[in-house]
Design a protein around this motif. Structure first.
Motif, mmCIF file in Angstrom:
data_model
loop_
_atom_site.group_PDB
_atom_site.id
_atom_site.type_symbol
_atom_site.label_atom_id
_atom_site.label_comp_id
_atom_site.label_asym_id
_atom_site.label_seq_id
_atom_site.Cartn_x
_atom_site.Cartn_y
_atom_site.Cartn_z
ATOM 1 N N MET A 114 0.825 -1.207 0.000
ATOM 2 C CA MET A 114 0.000 0.000 0.000
ATOM 3 C C MET A 114 0.861 1.259 0.000
ATOM 4 N N LEU A 115 1.956 1.251 0.738
ATOM 5 C CA LEU A 115 2.811 2.440 0.766
ATOM 6 C C LEU A 115 3.497 2.642 -0.586
ATOM 7 N N ARG A 116 3.974 1.546 -1.184
ATOM 8 C CA ARG A 116 4.589 1.671 -2.514
ATOM 9 C C ARG A 116 3.584 2.245 -3.509
ATOM 10 N N GLN A 117 2.368 1.699 -3.456
ATOM 11 C CA GLN A 117 1.338 2.144 -4.388
ATOM 12 C C GLN A 117 1.027 3.625 -4.174
ATOM 13 N N TYR A 118 0.957 4.030 -2.920
ATOM 14 C CA TYR A 118 0.658 5.430 -2.600
ATOM 15 C C TYR A 118 1.755 6.363 -3.123
ATOM 16 N N LEU A 119 3.011 5.996 -2.882
ATOM 17 C CA LEU A 119 4.117 6.841 -3.341
ATOM 18 C C LEU A 119 4.109 6.943 -4.863
ATOM 19 N N THR A 157 -5.256 4.529 -1.758
ATOM 20 C CA THR A 157 -4.010 4.108 -1.121
ATOM 21 C C THR A 157 -3.601 5.074 -0.013
ATOM 22 N N SER A 158 -3.956 6.352 -0.139
ATOM 23 C CA SER A 158 -3.595 7.274 0.945
ATOM 24 C C SER A 158 -4.378 6.933 2.212
ATOM 25 N N LEU A 159 -5.625 6.499 2.051
ATOM 26 C CA LEU A 159 -6.399 6.084 3.228
ATOM 27 C C LEU A 159 -5.787 4.850 3.877
ATOM 28 N N TRP A 160 -5.279 3.938 3.040
ATOM 29 C CA TRP A 160 -4.675 2.734 3.607
ATOM 30 C C TRP A 160 -3.397 3.077 4.380
ATOM 31 N N VAL A 161 -2.612 3.988 3.831
ATOM 32 C CA VAL A 161 -1.390 4.376 4.550
ATOM 33 C C VAL A 161 -1.753 4.978 5.904
ATOM 34 N N GLU A 162 -2.817 5.779 5.939
ATOM 35 C CA GLU A 162 -3.252 6.360 7.208
ATOM 36 C C GLU A 162 -3.714 5.275 8.177
ATOM 37 N N ALA A 213 9.016 18.494 -6.729
ATOM 38 C CA ALA A 213 8.722 19.476 -5.678
ATOM 39 C C ALA A 213 7.261 19.360 -5.243
ATOM 40 N N ARG A 214 6.353 19.208 -6.213
ATOM 41 C CA ARG A 214 4.936 19.070 -5.863
ATOM 42 C C ARG A 214 4.692 17.753 -5.132
ATOM 43 N N TRP A 215 5.370 16.701 -5.568
ATOM 44 C CA TRP A 215 5.202 15.391 -4.943
ATOM 45 C C TRP A 215 5.641 15.427 -3.486
ATOM 46 N N GLU A 216 6.807 16.049 -3.239
ATOM 47 C CA GLU A 216 7.286 16.130 -1.859
ATOM 48 C C GLU A 216 6.348 16.986 -1.022
ATOM 49 N N ALA A 217 5.838 18.068 -1.601
ATOM 50 C CA ALA A 217 4.925 18.941 -0.857
ATOM 51 C C ALA A 217 3.642 18.213 -0.492
ATOM 52 N N LEU A 218 3.293 17.202 -1.266
ATOM 53 C CA LEU A 218 2.087 16.427 -0.979
ATOM 54 C C LEU A 218 2.362 15.296 0.007
ATOM 55 N N VAL A 219 3.380 14.479 -0.269
ATOM 56 C CA VAL A 219 3.527 13.236 0.501
ATOM 57 C C VAL A 219 4.266 13.451 1.819
ATOM 58 N N VAL A 220 5.220 14.379 1.873
ATOM 59 C CA VAL A 220 6.012 14.519 3.106
ATOM 60 C C VAL A 220 5.142 14.985 4.275
ATOM 61 N N PRO A 221 4.341 16.055 4.118
ATOM 62 C CA PRO A 221 3.475 16.415 5.259
ATOM 63 C C PRO A 221 2.487 15.308 5.612
ATOM 64 N N HIS A 222 2.014 14.582 4.609
ATOM 65 C CA HIS A 222 1.048 13.523 4.884
ATOM 66 C C HIS A 222 1.693 12.392 5.677
ATOM 67 N N LEU A 223 2.899 11.999 5.269
ATOM 68 C CA LEU A 223 3.551 10.868 5.928
ATOM 69 C C LEU A 223 4.062 11.244 7.316
ATOM 70 N N THR A 224 4.716 12.392 7.418
ATOM 71 C CA THR A 224 5.355 12.741 8.697
ATOM 72 C C THR A 224 4.383 13.431 9.635
ATOM 73 N N GLY A 225 3.444 14.207 9.088
ATOM 74 C CA GLY A 225 2.501 14.906 9.940
ATOM 75 C C GLY A 225 1.330 14.023 10.285
ATOM 76 N N LEU B 119 -9.108 13.819 -1.029
ATOM 77 C CA LEU B 119 -9.200 12.504 -0.404
ATOM 78 C C LEU B 119 -10.644 12.126 -0.109
ATOM 79 N N ASP B 120 -11.573 13.057 -0.262
ATOM 80 C CA ASP B 120 -12.962 12.774 0.086
ATOM 81 C C ASP B 120 -13.778 12.501 -1.169
ATOM 82 N N PRO B 121 -14.394 11.330 -1.260
ATOM 83 C CA PRO B 121 -15.223 11.033 -2.424
ATOM 84 C C PRO B 121 -16.513 11.851 -2.424
ATOM 85 N N GLU B 122 -17.171 11.860 -3.581
ATOM 86 C CA GLU B 122 -18.386 12.641 -3.769
ATOM 87 C C GLU B 122 -19.545 12.007 -2.990
#
Lengths: 269, 164
Positions: A114-119, A157-162, A213-225, B119-122
């Motif tokens: 799931m993490l690989r897929q998310y990244l 996949t982001s929900l699964w990582v969470e 740059a956009r990818w890091e701005a998205l995934v880094v806060p999500h993963l670490t925060g 992240l939120d579906p419709e």
């Protein structure tokens, strides 16, 4: 559809892609397709073995979309050099594949997958978003099409990582272990292929530095925060080109290609 | 041999009888898949756009289009596919949405075009009792275009169409 004005427009678009630039675009399209093909195979290995039935179905859906995207890229390549997409998928050897090593690693546990897929999904969504502005119209069309599907992968996949990172101590530990192994490998996603910079100058491909740059701005806060994970240190030599692979790719291809190679002249229905 | 003459309207009517292979209560024209019909003498060109790029029914749709047009007596039929503009669920016709609902599939919400990463579906409404108090049980379903839900009001499971 067949008016002379349309022909002029098509001709104008083709001129952005000069004969000198075509080999680099063919290389890039092949690399994009290879990532999808190899990752789809790893995802497909979970069929019948995912933790719950719904996830069995979900990952099979994601793999199917990935093969659809690979087909789109290889059709673009076919238009340029007349190659056969099925031949490319099922009859190239490991040293001819140009996927990132991230995709070919064994599927590991559910947290790893799931993490690989998310990244990868986050990278793919952002790359496609940028590629919609390509000056090469056929690629812009493919990007707009594939992006619509990619958003579902990323949501899932982001929900699964969470869930995994914020679940039990066990699931958190597994997710952190997966991140430790995967994070250094992500840099390869943003390595250009040979002569890609010329395609960037021509506006045919997005600049990977901006995508990263956009990818890091998205995934880094999500993963670490949000997920409370720790990014591992990255060794300096953690990149390398797409022409080198781990020992895992050859057995993957042996399995994936076994039917096609056993019956090389089989016909599609 | 006498060339058979048909109008674009006749071709569109023939295509409106071609069902979506995975959801037989709607046709490919209901779904907005057929983008253009051109008639030039005895030659017909139909342009369609795929819904999901990995959909395994694309071959069937292409062949069904050819068969439907040839059934009008024409032999020179070309079926083309295009990706532009990309297919959206917003093209599904209103009466087709009602047929989806009656079939038990929640019709798609309007497609969200603005932020890339949401992240939120419709929101989704239960096709049986109309409640919005539903829970998604799987974000991918038996086909690429659907998700699985349970209605917390009437307790029935149902499929919902993804919005793209």
């Amino acid at each position: 559809m067949t008016g002379s004005g349309q022909l002029s427009a098509v001709s104008g678009q083709q001129e952005m892609l000069t004969p000198q630039l075509q080999p680099a675009l063919i290389r890039k399209l092949t690399a994009l397709a290879d990532d999808e093909i190899i990752l789809a195979h790893r995802d497909g290995e979970w069929t019948g073995h995912a933790p719950i039935l719904e996830e069995d179905i979900a990952l099979a859906n994601i793999a199917q979309d990935e093969l659809g995207h690979a087909g789109l890229y290889l059709e673009l390549r076919r238009e340029l050099d007349g190659s056969d997409p099925d031949r490319l998928a099922f009859f190239r050897d490991a040293d001819e594949f140009t996927n990132v090593r991230l995709a070919e690693l064994p599927k590991g546990d559910w947290a790893f997958t799931m993490l690989r897929q998310y990244l990868f999904d986050a990278y793919e969504a952002l790359w496609l978003d940028a590629a919609r502005a390509s000056t090469y119209a056929p690629l812009a069309e493919v990007a707009a099409k594939a992006l619509r599907e990619e958003k579902f992968h990323l949501q899932h996949t982001s929900l699964w990582v969470e869930r995994l990172a914020l679940g039990t101590d066990e699931s958190h530990r597994r997710t952190q272990n997966a991140l430790n192994e995967l994070w250094p490998r992500t840099a390869q996603l943003f390595q250009p292929v040979q002569d890609e910079e010329k395609l960037v100058e021509a506006g045919i491909l997005p600049d990977l530095t901006g995508v990263r740059a956009r990818w890091e701005a998205l995934v880094v806060p999500h993963l670490t925060g949000k997920c409370g994970l720790t990014l591992p240190d990255v060794p300096a030599d953690a990149v390398g080109g797409r022409d080198t692979h781990t020992e895992h790719l050859a057995p993957l291809l042996a399995e994936m290609q076994s039917v096609a190679r056993a019956v090389p002249n089989a016909e599609v229905w | 041999m006498t060339a058979i003459h048909v109008t674009p309207e006749q071709v569109w009517t023939a295509l409106s009888a071609v069902p979506d292979p995975e959801i037989p209560v709607v046709s490919i024209t209901d779904m907005g898949m057929v983008r253009d019909v051109t008639v030039d003498g005895g030659r017909v060109t139909v342009t369609f756009t795929p819904t999901f790029s990995g959909c395994p029914a694309l071959h069937v749709i292409r062949e069904s289009i050819g068969e439907a047009v040839r059934a009008l007596g024409l032999e020179d039929v070309e079926v083309r596919s295009t990706l532009t503009p990309p297919w959206t669920t917003d093209w599904i016709k209103e009466d087709a949405r009602e047929r989806l609902r009656q079939y038990g599939i929640a019709p798609p919400a309007p497609a969200d075009e603005s932020p890339l990463i949401t992240l939120d579906p419709e929101p989704t409404r239960c096709p049986r009792c109309g409640s919005l108090n539903v829970r998604m049980t799987a974000s991918f379903g038996p086909t690429l275009c659907k998700r699985l839900y349970v209605c917390e009001s009437c307790r029935e499971p149902f499929e919902g169409f993804k919005s793209v």
